[in-house]
Write an enzyme that holds these catalytic residues in place. Sequence first.
Site, mmCIF file in Angstrom:
data_model
loop_
_atom_site.group_PDB
_atom_site.id
_atom_site.type_symbol
_atom_site.label_atom_id
_atom_site.label_comp_id
_atom_site.label_asym_id
_atom_site.label_seq_id
_atom_site.Cartn_x
_atom_site.Cartn_y
_atom_site.Cartn_z
ATOM 1 N N HIS A 174 0.841 -1.199 0.000
ATOM 2 C CA HIS A 174 0.000 0.000 0.000
ATOM 3 C C HIS A 174 0.874 1.246 0.000
ATOM 4 C CE1 HIS A 174 -3.845 -1.986 1.905
ATOM 5 N NE2 HIS A 174 -3.442 -2.568 0.783
ATOM 6 N N TYR A 179 -8.730 4.953 8.353
ATOM 7 C CA TYR A 179 -8.783 5.295 9.774
ATOM 8 C C TYR A 179 -9.881 6.348 9.915
ATOM 9 C CZ TYR A 179 -4.269 2.964 10.486
ATOM 10 O OH TYR A 179 -3.258 2.031 10.559
ATOM 11 N N PRO A 219 -2.619 -0.229 19.022
ATOM 12 C CA PRO A 219 -2.408 -0.642 17.628
ATOM 13 C C PRO A 219 -2.678 0.431 16.571
ATOM 14 C CG PRO A 219 -4.334 -1.740 18.576
ATOM 15 C CD PRO A 219 -3.691 -0.995 19.680
ATOM 16 N N LYS A 270 2.549 -0.351 15.083
ATOM 17 C CA LYS A 270 3.989 -0.361 15.344
ATOM 18 C C LYS A 270 4.506 -1.574 16.136
ATOM 19 C CE LYS A 270 5.343 3.228 13.236
ATOM 20 N NZ LYS A 270 5.132 2.653 11.906
ATOM 21 N N TYR A 274 4.557 6.588 10.079
ATOM 22 C CA TYR A 274 3.740 5.402 9.809
ATOM 23 C C TYR A 274 4.513 4.386 8.969
ATOM 24 C CZ TYR A 274 -0.562 2.809 8.720
ATOM 25 O OH TYR A 274 -1.530 1.835 8.602
#
Length: 397
Positions: free
Chosen positions: A76, A204, A295, A299, A387
């Site tokens: 992604h 998200y 979560p 990570k 990220y």
Amino acid sequence: MAVTSRTQVGIVGAGPAGLLLSHLLSLHGIESVVIENRSRAYCEARQRAGLLEAGAVELLRSVGLGKRLDAEGMEHGGIYLQFEGERHHLDFRSLTGGRWVTIYAQTEIVKDVIAARLAAGAPIEFSASDVAVSQLTSDRPVLSYLDEAGTAHEVSCDVIAGCDGFHGICRPLVPGLSVYERIYPYAWLGILADAAPATDELIYSRHSDGFALYSMRSPEVSRLYLQVGPDEPLDQWPDERVWAELQKRFGIDGWSVGEGTITDKSVTAMRSFVAGPMRHGRLFLAGDAAHIVPPTGAKGLNLAFSDVVVLASALRAALLARSWELADAYSDTCLERVWRATHFSWWMTSMLHIAPGQDPFESQLQLAQLRYVTSSPAAALSLAENYSGYKPLRYEF
Ligand code: RFL
Ligand code: PHB
């Protein structure tokens, strides 16, 4: 009388950290044994992480564990952030000059490493009980356990790696441990569903009823999470309620969540936890045994991998060249990355979740921050860099 044996590194726990450590050590001719208190089937089915930083993917490839990951992993180039009914794309590749992440389930990584270790003839003892470690400040620490048949074993080691997760036995053996902790007033209800993901990348979503995350495992399987109360009983969440809540929290006109049969449902508490030092004498802690992140930043597994990369290099120097400098620096080296990830995970969590009885001031701050990261390239770059993996992992042979 216990059966006695000898190895170089005794590893407690056959999660991703313990298994990968055993594999990395073997590449340098260092022997290890892995002792796990659960069955192999349980370890291979435990639903957890899905998202790998590019550095973790490159690490797995470089150590011969990339075959299925390359065939089945889903690369992604960004994520979606949704709030106030609108969905915004963050394009990591253009923001960061080409960085990406990969969806490949932790269950599959665990299966791949177990298969590789067993094919190499490595000892992994599943379903052990009464696992204990002792004589940690001597140069021959001892790992003892009962095997599945009830026979007692004592393994004399050079070093012991505590890779036994948050509820393991190793961390409490480190005297004078400093612990930093934050418990969040909510949890995640996670489902796995036989349903094609209706999105190409993760979403998200901050919704006034709570956070939701749309992830996936394959083109046929979706992994979805809903923010729920901290001790939410699962029986309050029949499948119809889960789908209705997901449709609401991800709702935008002309689009809906793909529904299907739910094959797994569980609730995960949300916690930030860092313990140090990650070493006492000849005992080294790695992964969730030393630190936990919520979560939201994806990570935990990535940190577990970076710990064992640092540990494998330190143990090579210590056991093959009798140089303990890297081992002495192990805890500080790991904790620097751990604290960066702890901040990022806390920040993502705080921006996206709705605390019970949340003050309207807090809500406005969250929305202001979300508008900022979706409109300012500088703010978006900061999120993308963290990220996708700040200071990407490097494993030197
Ligand atoms: P693990 O995986 O907990 O493995 C520890 C192992 O030790 C065994 N054990 C013992 N063995 C012998 N004797 C004892 N006394 C023992 N006590 C325990 C356990 O049975 C187990 O096999 O820790 P490890 O290896 O450090 O790996 C850490 C990761 O599992 C964890 O950080 C991630 O799953 C976190 N995480 C995520 N991380 C990511 O990087 N990306 C993600 O997308 C992501 N998503 C997640 C997640 C964790 C989640 N949950 C369920 C906590 C999503 C969720 C919902
Ligand atoms: C997952 O796919 O399980 C996953 C992905 C991203 C996260 C957390 C979990 O932030």
